[in-house]
Design an enzyme around this catalytic site. Structure first.
Site, PDB file in Angstrom:
ATOM      1  N   GLY A  37       0.846  -1.190   0.000  1.00 61.46           N
ATOM      2  CA  GLY A  37       0.000   0.000   0.000  1.00 61.46           C
ATOM      3  C   GLY A  37       0.876   1.233   0.000  1.00 61.46           C
ATOM      4  N   GLU A  38       0.258   2.368  -0.252  1.00 57.71           N
ATOM      5  CA  GLU A  38       1.039   3.602  -0.219  1.00 57.71           C
ATOM      6  C   GLU A  38       0.174   4.772   0.195  1.00 57.71           C
ATOM      7  OE1 GLU A  38       2.129   5.133  -4.249  1.00 57.71           O
ATOM      8  OE2 GLU A  38       1.226   3.243  -4.864  1.00 57.71           O
ATOM      9  N   VAL A  44       4.284   1.008   1.860  1.00 55.45           N
ATOM     10  CA  VAL A  44       4.314  -0.173   2.738  1.00 55.45           C
ATOM     11  C   VAL A  44       4.604  -1.384   1.856  1.00 55.45           C
ATOM     12  CG1 VAL A  44       3.066  -1.561   4.425  1.00 55.45           C
ATOM     13  CG2 VAL A  44       2.628   0.893   4.298  1.00 55.45           C
ATOM     14  N   ASP A 215      -7.601   9.128  12.214  1.00 52.51           N
ATOM     15  CA  ASP A 215      -7.795   8.645  10.829  1.00 52.51           C
ATOM     16  C   ASP A 215      -8.294   7.200  10.852  1.00 52.51           C
ATOM     17  OD1 ASP A 215      -7.859   8.965   8.073  1.00 52.51           O
ATOM     18  OD2 ASP A 215      -5.790   8.304   7.788  1.00 52.51           O
TER      19      ASP A 215
HETATM   20  N1  ATP Z   1       1.262  -4.484   8.677  1.00 49.21           N
HETATM   21  C1  ATP Z   1       0.597  -4.563   7.520  1.00 49.21           C
HETATM   22  N2  ATP Z   1       0.263  -5.770   6.991  1.00 49.21           N
HETATM   23  C2  ATP Z   1      -0.416  -5.830   5.812  1.00 49.21           C
HETATM   24  N3  ATP Z   1      -0.800  -4.754   5.102  1.00 49.21           N
HETATM   25  C3  ATP Z   1      -0.492  -3.532   5.576  1.00 49.21           C
HETATM   26  C4  ATP Z   1       0.213  -3.370   6.811  1.00 49.21           C
HETATM   27  N4  ATP Z   1       0.373  -2.066   7.042  1.00 49.21           N
HETATM   28  C5  ATP Z   1      -0.215  -1.420   6.017  1.00 49.21           C
HETATM   29  N5  ATP Z   1      -0.728  -2.293   5.123  1.00 49.21           N
HETATM   30  C6  ATP Z   1      -1.424  -1.954   3.871  1.00 49.21           C
HETATM   31  O1  ATP Z   1      -0.889  -0.744   3.378  1.00 49.21           O
HETATM   32  C7  ATP Z   1      -1.906   0.286   3.357  1.00 49.21           C
HETATM   33  C8  ATP Z   1      -1.265   1.614   3.730  1.00 49.21           C
HETATM   34  O2  ATP Z   1      -0.726   1.526   5.057  1.00 49.21           O
HETATM   35  P1  ATP Z   1      -0.687   2.791   6.026  1.00 49.21           P
HETATM   36  O3  ATP Z   1      -2.086   3.309   6.193  1.00 49.21           O
HETATM   37  O4  ATP Z   1       0.080   2.459   7.244  1.00 49.21           O
HETATM   38  O5  ATP Z   1       0.163   3.791   5.118  1.00 49.21           O
HETATM   39  P2  ATP Z   1      -0.020   5.329   4.911  1.00 49.21           P
HETATM   40  O6  ATP Z   1       1.059   5.691   3.974  1.00 49.21           O
HETATM   41  O7  ATP Z   1      -0.050   6.008   6.224  1.00 49.21           O
HETATM   42  O8  ATP Z   1      -1.409   5.440   4.194  1.00 49.21           O
HETATM   43  P3  ATP Z   1      -2.436   6.650   4.271  1.00 49.21           P
HETATM   44  O9  ATP Z   1      -1.632   7.899   4.116  1.00 49.21           O
HETATM   45  O10 ATP Z   1      -3.359   6.351   3.109  1.00 49.21           O
HETATM   46  O11 ATP Z   1      -3.133   6.511   5.612  1.00 49.21           O
HETATM   47  C9  ATP Z   1      -2.986  -0.197   4.336  1.00 49.21           C
HETATM   48  O12 ATP Z   1      -4.251   0.311   4.009  1.00 49.21           O
HETATM   49  C10 ATP Z   1      -2.911  -1.707   4.148  1.00 49.21           C
HETATM   50  O13 ATP Z   1      -3.657  -2.084   2.993  1.00 49.21           O
END
Ligand code: ATP
Length: 364
Positions: A37-38, A44, A215
């Site tokens: 994910g990103e 991630v 969030d």
């Molecule tokens: N520990 C994990 N195991 C599996 N998938 C994960 C994990 N952490 C994150 N993901 C996947 O990656 C996505 C993005 O993670 P996260 O929300 O931590 O990143 P972010 O960059 O802060 O995203 P945003 O800015 O959209 O909130 C999550 O919605 C999930 O689908």
């Protein structure tokens, strides 16, 4: 900019399966498997721990997998935010809140900084993934399953909101301080004059601090291998009780909300910030109500309102205007829980422990 371009290159390589990129975090090396994910400035990845890192499961050798969150930090402020995220992953000891395994601030070849956080890999994905799967399959979630998931998320939220529900605050604060000490001297100097903005607005003292996630969305709830819902992405989590004291703080907070909160799940008081306004944990109760609605109906309440009546999303949120699909399969009791959470006046929303009681009544 160059950090983002090299990240994009790495992303394309990973997507096409020909990357053998490895990353070292402290004393361990990890091989990047694929992108999970990103977000705005973070990626991630699914990573495999290298060297002596195979597990045996039922006589079969399986690789040890983790999620690696890489946060690109072009500014001192973004390093400060990333370090607060690292602290958050160590602060809460609950099966319903994600905890980190390792982390490091790193200097990239181009001189920029990145933060790497090793997290458990949740192979069942997020609540949003499971909602999407159901929509594709045309299957429905049962009321019992909804209540089970809601109870788990609310228990996680209680740990954030209620210091008394946590194991030992003084110990966890001490751990945080010790963690901060392990960063490089250079990073420490960079951060010396950079307050953690949201924390500075709070009047609480350490030890009795309520935290708000700010969030809570279906994408930020993950499922552990035994099906427990786990609150993830603690990047936006900081002290809950905030008073906006001057115009500077007001505009900084407005900018922060734009960058960090997901509009369809954001409470109206965060969208309409005013001087001397007090914000509390109740922002998460609104978001959790919207998240539960999405779990039940496959779409968030105000996006549905926008689709059905053409109302602007922000207008619908500010006026609390949404409805339930007709002939819903869910009990009046469950719909009432959602109604109580999604109320424009935060005072009218239940506290987290009241919400837990409401859900426990439905569960019994
Ligand atoms: N520990 C994990 N195991 C599996 N998938 C994960 C994990 N952490 C994150 N993901 C996947 O990656 C996505 C993005 O993670 P996260 O929300 O931590 O990143 P972010 O960059 O802060 O995203 P945003 O800015 O959209 O909130 C999550 O919605 C999930 O689908």
């Amino acid at each position: 900019m160059s950090a983002i371009i090299s990240e994009l290159f790495q992303y394309l390589c990973c997507c096409h399966g020909f990357s053998d990129t490895t990353i070292r975090v402290n004393d361990k090396r990890y091989k990047i498997q694929r992108l999970l994910g990103e977000g705005g400035m973070s990626f991630v990845y699914l990573v495999q721990l290298l060297k002596g890192s195979l597990n045996m499961e039922n006589g079969i050798i399986v690789p040890v997998l983790y999620a690696l969150k890489k946060i690109i930090c072009p500014t001192v402020e973004s390093i400060s935010n990333g370090m607060r995220e690292i602290e958050n992953y160590k602060r809460f000891q609950s099966p319903y809140i994600i905890q980190s395994i390792d982390s490091q601030v790193m200097q990239e070849k181009d001189g920029s900084k990145s933060i790497y956080i090793i997290l458990p890999f949740y192979s069942l994905g997020s609540l949003q993934d499971s909602i999407n799967r159901r929509l594709l399959e045309g299957t429905f979630v049962s009321e019992a399953e909804c209540v089970r998931i809601m109870l788990g998320v609310t228990r996680g939220l209680l740990c954030l909101h209620d210091p008394a529900s946590r194991q030992d605050n003084s110990t966890s604060r001490a751990t945080v301080d010790a963690v901060s000490m392990t960063y490089s001297d250079e990073t420490a100097i960079l951060l010396e004059d950079t307050p953690l903005e949201m924390d500075m607005l709070s009047s609480n003292t350490a030890g009795s601090i309520a935290y708000a996630h700010r969030d809570i969305t279906p994408s930020n709830v993950l499922f552990s291998s035994d099906g427990l819902p786990v609150i993830g992405d603690l990047g936006s989590c900081s002290q809950a009780d905030i008073t906006i004291r001057n115009r500077n703080q007001l505009s900084e907070l407005q900018e922060w909300v734009n960058d960090n909160c997901t509009l369809p799940y954001t409470a109206p008081e965060l969208l309409n910030l005013r001087l001397n306004q007090v914000l509390s944990c109740k922002v998460d109760i609104w978001s959790i109500g919207c998240t539960f609605y999405t779990l039940m109906f496959g779409i968030s309440p105000f996006e549905r309102e926008e689709q059905i009546h053409g109302a602007s999303l922000t207008y619908a949120i500010n006026t609390g205007k949404y409805s339930f699909p007709r002939n819903s399969r869910f009990s009046e009791g469950l719909l009432n829980v959602i109604k109580r959470c999604i109320q424009v006046d935060p005072v009218q929303r239940p506290t987290t422990s009241q919400l837990l009681n409401l859900l426990q009544d439905l569960d019994s």
